[in-house]
Every structure is written in C-alpha cells, then in structure tokens.
Design a protein around this motif. Structure first.
Motif, short mmCIF file in Angstrom:
data_model
loop_
_atom_site.label_atom_id
_atom_site.label_comp_id
_atom_site.label_asym_id
_atom_site.label_seq_id
_atom_site.Cartn_x
_atom_site.Cartn_y
_atom_site.Cartn_z
N ALA A 5 28.33 67.99 -45.58
CA ALA A 5 28.59 69.25 -46.26
C ALA A 5 29.98 69.25 -46.88
O ALA A 5 30.81 68.37 -46.62
N TYR A 58 25.69 76.64 -38.86
CA TYR A 58 26.59 76.03 -39.86
C TYR A 58 28.05 76.40 -39.62
O TYR A 58 28.95 75.66 -40.05
N PRO A 62 29.07 72.18 -39.80
CA PRO A 62 28.81 72.30 -41.23
C PRO A 62 27.74 71.35 -41.78
O PRO A 62 27.26 71.55 -42.89
N SER A 63 27.38 70.32 -41.03
CA SER A 63 26.35 69.37 -41.47
C SER A 63 25.75 68.67 -40.27
O SER A 63 26.25 68.78 -39.14
#
Length: 203
Positions: A5, A58, A62-63
């Motif tokens: 991300a 998230y 974030p990823s």
C-alpha cells in the motif's frame, strides 16, 4: 509478491480493546494464510473472520505485506523467549541449534503460512517497512542471547548474521520441498556448529 500500500505509518494499539482487535486480526491472518497461498488471501476475508471493520484492519495493517510481516514478528518473539529461558549450564551452540530446529519444525508444519510470512518480510525489506528491520534485529539479539554474548564483537554479529542467512536459505529450500525436513535439520546443525565455533566466547 504482495501489493504494498501507499507508504504510511501503521497505527499502534493502546487500549485493551484495540490490542484485542489487533490480535484477532493476526489470528485470522494466520488461519487464512495456513489454508491459502498469499495471493489468494483477501483482506476483506481477514477482516470478516476477525470481526473487525475493513477500515480497522487497514489502520493497523496498510497492506498484506504489513500484516504477514507483523505475523512473522509474533513468531520471532518465541526465539527471544528461548533466550530468556536458556539454562546457563547448557552448551550455548546446542541451545541455538534447539531453538532454530523448533522454529523450523513449527514453520514447516504450516508451509503456506510460512511462505506467506517470508515472502512478505522480503517485500517489506524492499519497501523499507520498519518492522522487517526490527525482526532481523530481534532474531540476531535472540541468538546472541542464547550464546551468552552480552557484549558481542563485530565478528560475533557477522557470524550470527551469516548463520541467519544460512537458516533462511535452508528453510526456503525445505518449504519449497527441494530438501527434506531431516536434511534441513542436519544442515542447520552443521551451520550452527561450524559458524559459531569461532565466536568470541567460545571455549
């Protein structure tokens, strides 16, 4: 390779409720990662199994790279626990052998999950995600602790770093079924005994 991300700081949980939600997310990721290859693990499925909103997932991760790297970090904590509980009268090299063999057996029992964590950790290094560097340092410190090296020399750190690279290669080979678990264990024992023989506190 998992998609990374946009760079941003992952949130840290503070309250008991936040910590519990983060732990549920990690457990859900471990469950799904053990059943599916990394590219088939979907973040919305992790959120659903963890019973959290997708925005919450998230916020902390974030990823998938962040998520499975954090999961690897939780596994690495066990090496630190081994170092804290080591018997001071035990042979230090054999203590390292035992710790790495236990970690290897644990990872090989869930090869999909192990591959997902290692793949994500490699991607995290490329993306300079701080947790990946922290994992490397934790593993290094755990092995130095098992060896009783409270004030390691530069050579000690290089030897242990080389051992960790050997272990990683052996582990990847076993997870890819290029070598058997028994061969992997024999190679780990040999690497430990050869590389750690010249440490500064060797008798």
């Amino acid at each position: 390779m998992p998609r990374i991300a946009e760079p941003r700081q992952a949130a840290e949980p503070h309250s008991p409720g936040q910590k519990a939600r983060r732990e549920r997310i990690l457990r859900a990721a471990a469950h799904l990662g053990a059943e599916h290859d990394l590219e088939h693990v979907q973040m919305h499925e992790v959120a659903r199994e963890a019973e959290v909103a997708i925005a919450t997932l998230y916020r902390y991760f974030p990823s998938k790279t962040h998520l499975f790297t954090a999961l690897l970090a939780s596994h690495v904590e066990r090496l630190g626990e081994d170092a804290a509980a080591v018997d001071p009268t035990a042979d230090p090299v054999e203590a390292v052998v035992d710790a790495l063999l236990r970690a290897t057996r644990h990872l090989v029992r869930q090869p999909r999950l192990a591959r997902a964590m290692l793949q994500s950790n490699n991607a995290a290094h490329t993306a300079t995600i701080s947790e990946a560097t922290a994992i490397e340092r934790r593993v290094l410190d755990a092995v130095l602790g098992l060896l009783g090296l409270d004030d390691p020399t530069e050579q000690d750190e290089r030897l242990v770093g080389l051992l960790m690279k050997c272990w990683h290669g052996v582990l990847v080979s076993a997870l890819s079924e290029h070598s058997s678990t028994s061969d992997a264990e024999a190679e780990i024992r040999l690497a430990c005994r050869v590389l750690l023989a010249s440490r500064s506190n060797a008798r």
